[in-house]
Design a protein around this motif. Sequence first.
Motif, PDB file in Angstrom:
ATOM      1  N   GLY A 114       4.055  16.216 -11.058  1.00  0.00           N
ATOM      2  CA  GLY A 114       3.960  14.766 -11.139  1.00  0.00           C
ATOM      3  C   GLY A 114       4.331  14.106  -9.832  1.00  0.00           C
ATOM      4  O   GLY A 114       4.341  14.728  -8.761  1.00  0.00           O
ATOM      5  N   ALA A 115       4.639  12.809  -9.912  1.00  0.00           N
ATOM      6  CA  ALA A 115       5.028  12.066  -8.719  1.00  0.00           C
ATOM      7  C   ALA A 115       6.392  12.552  -8.226  1.00  0.00           C
ATOM      8  O   ALA A 115       7.249  12.945  -9.029  1.00  0.00           O
ATOM      9  CB  ALA A 115       5.091  10.576  -9.032  1.00  0.00           C
ATOM     10  N   PRO A 116       6.624  12.551  -6.910  1.00  0.00           N
ATOM     11  CA  PRO A 116       7.931  12.963  -6.385  1.00  0.00           C
ATOM     12  C   PRO A 116       9.047  12.072  -6.931  1.00  0.00           C
ATOM     13  O   PRO A 116       8.839  10.894  -7.237  1.00  0.00           O
ATOM     14  CB  PRO A 116       7.770  12.779  -4.871  1.00  0.00           C
ATOM     15  CG  PRO A 116       6.296  12.795  -4.634  1.00  0.00           C
ATOM     16  CD  PRO A 116       5.682  12.180  -5.845  1.00  0.00           C
ATOM     17  N   GLN A 117      10.239  12.657  -7.026  1.00  0.00           N
ATOM     18  CA  GLN A 117      11.409  11.925  -7.521  1.00  0.00           C
ATOM     19  C   GLN A 117      12.556  12.093  -6.524  1.00  0.00           C
ATOM     20  O   GLN A 117      12.806  13.189  -6.026  1.00  0.00           O
ATOM     21  CB  GLN A 117      11.841  12.448  -8.888  1.00  0.00           C
ATOM     22  CG  GLN A 117      10.791  12.282  -9.979  1.00  0.00           C
ATOM     23  CD  GLN A 117      11.240  12.913 -11.279  1.00  0.00           C
ATOM     24  OE1 GLN A 117      12.064  13.835 -11.304  1.00  0.00           O
ATOM     25  NE2 GLN A 117      10.711  12.421 -12.386  1.00  0.00           N
ATOM     26  N   LEU A 118      13.269  11.000  -6.276  1.00  0.00           N
ATOM     27  CA  LEU A 118      14.389  11.014  -5.337  1.00  0.00           C
ATOM     28  C   LEU A 118      15.664  11.451  -6.054  1.00  0.00           C
ATOM     29  O   LEU A 118      16.039  10.881  -7.080  1.00  0.00           O
ATOM     30  CB  LEU A 118      14.571   9.616  -4.731  1.00  0.00           C
ATOM     31  CG  LEU A 118      15.718   9.455  -3.739  1.00  0.00           C
ATOM     32  CD1 LEU A 118      15.495  10.321  -2.512  1.00  0.00           C
ATOM     33  CD2 LEU A 118      15.854   7.985  -3.339  1.00  0.00           C
ATOM     34  N   VAL A 119      16.328  12.444  -5.488  1.00  0.00           N
ATOM     35  CA  VAL A 119      17.537  12.992  -6.088  1.00  0.00           C
ATOM     36  C   VAL A 119      18.772  12.673  -5.250  1.00  0.00           C
ATOM     37  O   VAL A 119      19.835  12.357  -5.784  1.00  0.00           O
ATOM     38  CB  VAL A 119      17.402  14.514  -6.273  1.00  0.00           C
ATOM     39  CG1 VAL A 119      18.698  15.119  -6.800  1.00  0.00           C
ATOM     40  CG2 VAL A 119      16.241  14.827  -7.217  1.00  0.00           C
ATOM     41  N   ALA A 120      18.643  12.769  -3.913  1.00  0.00           N
ATOM     42  CA  ALA A 120      19.808  12.584  -3.043  1.00  0.00           C
ATOM     43  C   ALA A 120      19.333  12.213  -1.642  1.00  0.00           C
ATOM     44  O   ALA A 120      18.133  12.220  -1.345  1.00  0.00           O
ATOM     45  CB  ALA A 120      20.656  13.857  -3.008  1.00  0.00           C
ATOM     46  N   LEU A 130      22.184   6.137  -9.445  1.00  0.00           N
ATOM     47  CA  LEU A 130      22.373   4.780  -8.901  1.00  0.00           C
ATOM     48  C   LEU A 130      21.242   3.835  -9.292  1.00  0.00           C
ATOM     49  O   LEU A 130      21.058   2.790  -8.663  1.00  0.00           O
ATOM     50  CB  LEU A 130      22.485   4.840  -7.373  1.00  0.00           C
ATOM     51  CG  LEU A 130      23.683   5.607  -6.802  1.00  0.00           C
ATOM     52  CD1 LEU A 130      23.714   5.473  -5.285  1.00  0.00           C
ATOM     53  CD2 LEU A 130      24.987   5.113  -7.411  1.00  0.00           C
ATOM     54  N   GLY A 131      20.493   4.170 -10.341  1.00  0.00           N
ATOM     55  CA  GLY A 131      19.372   3.325 -10.729  1.00  0.00           C
ATOM     56  C   GLY A 131      19.770   1.899 -11.053  1.00  0.00           C
ATOM     57  O   GLY A 131      19.118   0.941 -10.631  1.00  0.00           O
ATOM     58  N   GLY A 135       0.781  -1.221   0.000  1.00  0.00           N
ATOM     59  CA  GLY A 135       0.000   0.000   0.000  1.00  0.00           C
ATOM     60  C   GLY A 135       0.814   1.272   0.000  1.00  0.00           C
ATOM     61  O   GLY A 135       0.243   2.366  -0.055  1.00  0.00           O
ATOM     62  N   VAL A 136       2.143   1.173   0.055  1.00  0.00           N
ATOM     63  CA  VAL A 136       3.010   2.355   0.039  1.00  0.00           C
ATOM     64  C   VAL A 136       3.734   2.393  -1.302  1.00  0.00           C
ATOM     65  O   VAL A 136       4.411   1.434  -1.672  1.00  0.00           O
ATOM     66  CB  VAL A 136       4.032   2.331   1.180  1.00  0.00           C
ATOM     67  CG1 VAL A 136       4.867   3.618   1.177  1.00  0.00           C
ATOM     68  CG2 VAL A 136       3.336   2.148   2.522  1.00  0.00           C
ATOM     69  N   THR A 137       3.599   3.487  -2.017  1.00  0.00           N
ATOM     70  CA  THR A 137       4.229   3.609  -3.329  1.00  0.00           C
ATOM     71  C   THR A 137       5.687   4.018  -3.176  1.00  0.00           C
ATOM     72  O   THR A 137       5.980   5.074  -2.600  1.00  0.00           O
ATOM     73  CB  THR A 137       3.505   4.660  -4.183  1.00  0.00           C
ATOM     74  OG1 THR A 137       2.135   4.282  -4.315  1.00  0.00           O
ATOM     75  CG2 THR A 137       4.141   4.772  -5.560  1.00  0.00           C
ATOM     76  N   PRO A 138       6.625   3.201  -3.663  1.00  0.00           N
ATOM     77  CA  PRO A 138       8.039   3.590  -3.592  1.00  0.00           C
ATOM     78  C   PRO A 138       8.290   4.853  -4.419  1.00  0.00           C
ATOM     79  O   PRO A 138       7.575   5.144  -5.382  1.00  0.00           O
ATOM     80  CB  PRO A 138       8.766   2.377  -4.191  1.00  0.00           C
ATOM     81  CG  PRO A 138       7.794   1.246  -4.084  1.00  0.00           C
ATOM     82  CD  PRO A 138       6.441   1.861  -4.247  1.00  0.00           C
ATOM     83  N   ILE A 139       9.312   5.574  -4.062  1.00  0.00           N
ATOM     84  CA  ILE A 139       9.686   6.757  -4.819  1.00  0.00           C
ATOM     85  C   ILE A 139      10.664   6.367  -5.920  1.00  0.00           C
ATOM     86  O   ILE A 139      11.569   5.548  -5.710  1.00  0.00           O
ATOM     87  CB  ILE A 139      10.288   7.852  -3.911  1.00  0.00           C
ATOM     88  CG1 ILE A 139      10.550   9.132  -4.710  1.00  0.00           C
ATOM     89  CG2 ILE A 139      11.551   7.368  -3.197  1.00  0.00           C
ATOM     90  CD1 ILE A 139      10.936  10.327  -3.863  1.00  0.00           C
ATOM     91  N   ALA A 140      10.462   6.919  -7.100  1.00  0.00           N
ATOM     92  CA  ALA A 140      11.356   6.653  -8.227  1.00  0.00           C
ATOM     93  C   ALA A 140      12.515   7.648  -8.212  1.00  0.00           C
ATOM     94  O   ALA A 140      12.420   8.744  -7.640  1.00  0.00           O
ATOM     95  CB  ALA A 140      10.586   6.777  -9.540  1.00  0.00           C
ATOM     96  N   LEU A 141      13.609   7.271  -8.869  1.00  0.00           N
ATOM     97  CA  LEU A 141      14.751   8.172  -8.975  1.00  0.00           C
ATOM     98  C   LEU A 141      14.466   9.252 -10.009  1.00  0.00           C
ATOM     99  O   LEU A 141      13.818   9.006 -11.035  1.00  0.00           O
ATOM    100  CB  LEU A 141      16.003   7.406  -9.372  1.00  0.00           C
ATOM    101  CG  LEU A 141      16.544   6.369  -8.387  1.00  0.00           C
ATOM    102  CD1 LEU A 141      17.879   5.835  -8.889  1.00  0.00           C
ATOM    103  CD2 LEU A 141      16.693   6.946  -6.991  1.00  0.00           C
TER     104      LEU A 141
END
Length: 643
Positions: free
Chosen positions: A204-210, A238-239, A130-136
């Motif tokens: 859009g959806a949040p994106q992980l940067v650092a 680091l994808g 139920g928790v959506t992972p964050i994409a890079l």
Amino acid sequence: MRTTRSRLARGSAFVAVVVAASTIISATAQAVSGVSPVPAGTYLFTAKIQNDLGACSAALVDPTWVITTTNCLTSEGQPVVAGPPTRPTTVTVGRTDLTSTGGHVLSVTSLVPHPSRNVVLAQLDRPAKGVTPIALGTAATVGEQLMAAGFGRTATEWSPNQLHAGAFAVSTVAGQSLTIDGTDAATTLCKGDAGGPLVRAGSGAPQLVALHDRSWQGGCLAESETRRTATEVRVDDLGGWIAQNTRNSYVALATGGALLDTRSGVGAPAGPRTGGSTIDVQALGVGGVPATAVTAVLVDVTAIKPTTNAYLIVYPGGSTRPATSSINASAGETISTTQVVKVGPNGKLSVYSQGDSTHVRIDVHGYFTNSGGGGLVALPHTRVVDTRDGTGTTTGTIPSNGSRTVTLTGDNALPVGASNALLEVTVVGATGGGYLTASPTGGTADPSSVLDYASGITSQGVAVKLSPTGQVTFVNRGPAVHLVMTLQGYVAASPTMGADLRPTQAVQVVDTRANGGAPIKAKGGLFINLSEAIGLPPNAMDGALISITAISPTSSGFLTVEPDRLFVGTPEGGLVVTNPSVSNFTAGHLARTTMVVTKVGRDVGGPFHPQPGKIGILNASSGTVHVVVTLHGWFNEPAVAGS
């Protein structure tokens, strides 16, 4: 910046940005005093990770993995060691208010540190459903405004229970790091924010940067420092590394490929291996295996006519050699075993040989990767084919160079669409040595061996490819033999179904010979907790990939393996055999090793529930036998349609 004062210290709370925005994507941060938590339901991918050293922040990047900074999980100056954590560690994810009951509190089962950055992946004991992972996201640019989130200290609270976030501007971008400054005088990062996400928040959806690495901590509670600049460790690039280490679906090769054959010089100089020698064999980019994004390979390891009793150990290249053999062979015989082996950081497998002289062949039949393939499902062991009585096929032996086609879907318990079957195959009545091939019926014929057998009876766990109709055709390259097959599991049609294998370094769980130990008596049982062997919490493991070596049996017979349960038995007759065989042996065998996929005990409630992670092994013979059990991997409860 590079002073001890500038790091994000581990504190009673790890990670919380000192400032909150009036809305989560606001360009202007609130003042530290009177800071507001993030709105409910936002930034649920932000996690709190904690052990007895303290707490930090993290980010969910896969349903069963979070990412954080390495120094969050170890004492200062000490490296994080890959594998199970050295101290119990939990992750709280899916809740912005730590006093609520939403989301999940999960145990960390394994750590994967990055080889050169202050970054570590932590594996969870089950998916954060139920928790959506964050994409890079892409790399940050100078002047860009990003949001930082965490559960750490604020200006007024030492250990807040609310997730906070604040806006920061990027001031510099270096090779592996970047620096940020609060967008108003009150925004800063404090103790407990280490490892938290720096996020690009837009339409859009949040994106992980650092990830948060070090901060001057100006404005934080109990700090006199005024500087608010912070250093972040980049993860936008680091994808590939994250993907390679977080997903392990199985991909079968159309045909097996040779990684090593010492008779012809494939993979190593030609010539038999001598006792005490080790060779490294390239596994990536060879035999149909991709050069990248592969975590482990499924191989057929064959010892060919050793001059004396011998054994081989196959293990990840560059790692410590395990104590348990992969295969044992008697003088003059040719015999094989199937094994799943992690690929070493150098892309190789190491092969250790003990014995006077033996040739070695290794064929690869598939690999584990994040790209494509299918998830694994362990099943209760079920006899599905027996040519002696016509179970699942016609009655009668398979002649030399003859074939037999069997259907394994439908009534035989495999769902339509299964791509591969995990079987225990037993060759009965061989008058000499030979081997079997297995191909999806009507598809590409695979000439490579899935099982090399010796005279008498030989059993081995194998993975075979299925046709769209669930059929596989076996070809016998040896004397006429009977075949007996036990279904142990299957590979689903999609990586989103089933469970992903979590390969481990080979872990010897039990050796009944150790410390003068006694063998398993006739009709006796051996009970082993596989979860405890690698520090998994209860119910984390649904199935396991193990190898079992039967050593020095005093009479012919077989072993059975099943999840922990209440065995039926009497004091006079011993335990009653209810499961099919997984390891057949003959009196006088030095040792025989077989791969086994098995379900394990799970606590589902009730007064007589099994012990989680436990299996039982029964000696179904009239004599004694020593047993060595090695764990090679495990998988959690598989996903099912509609879940």
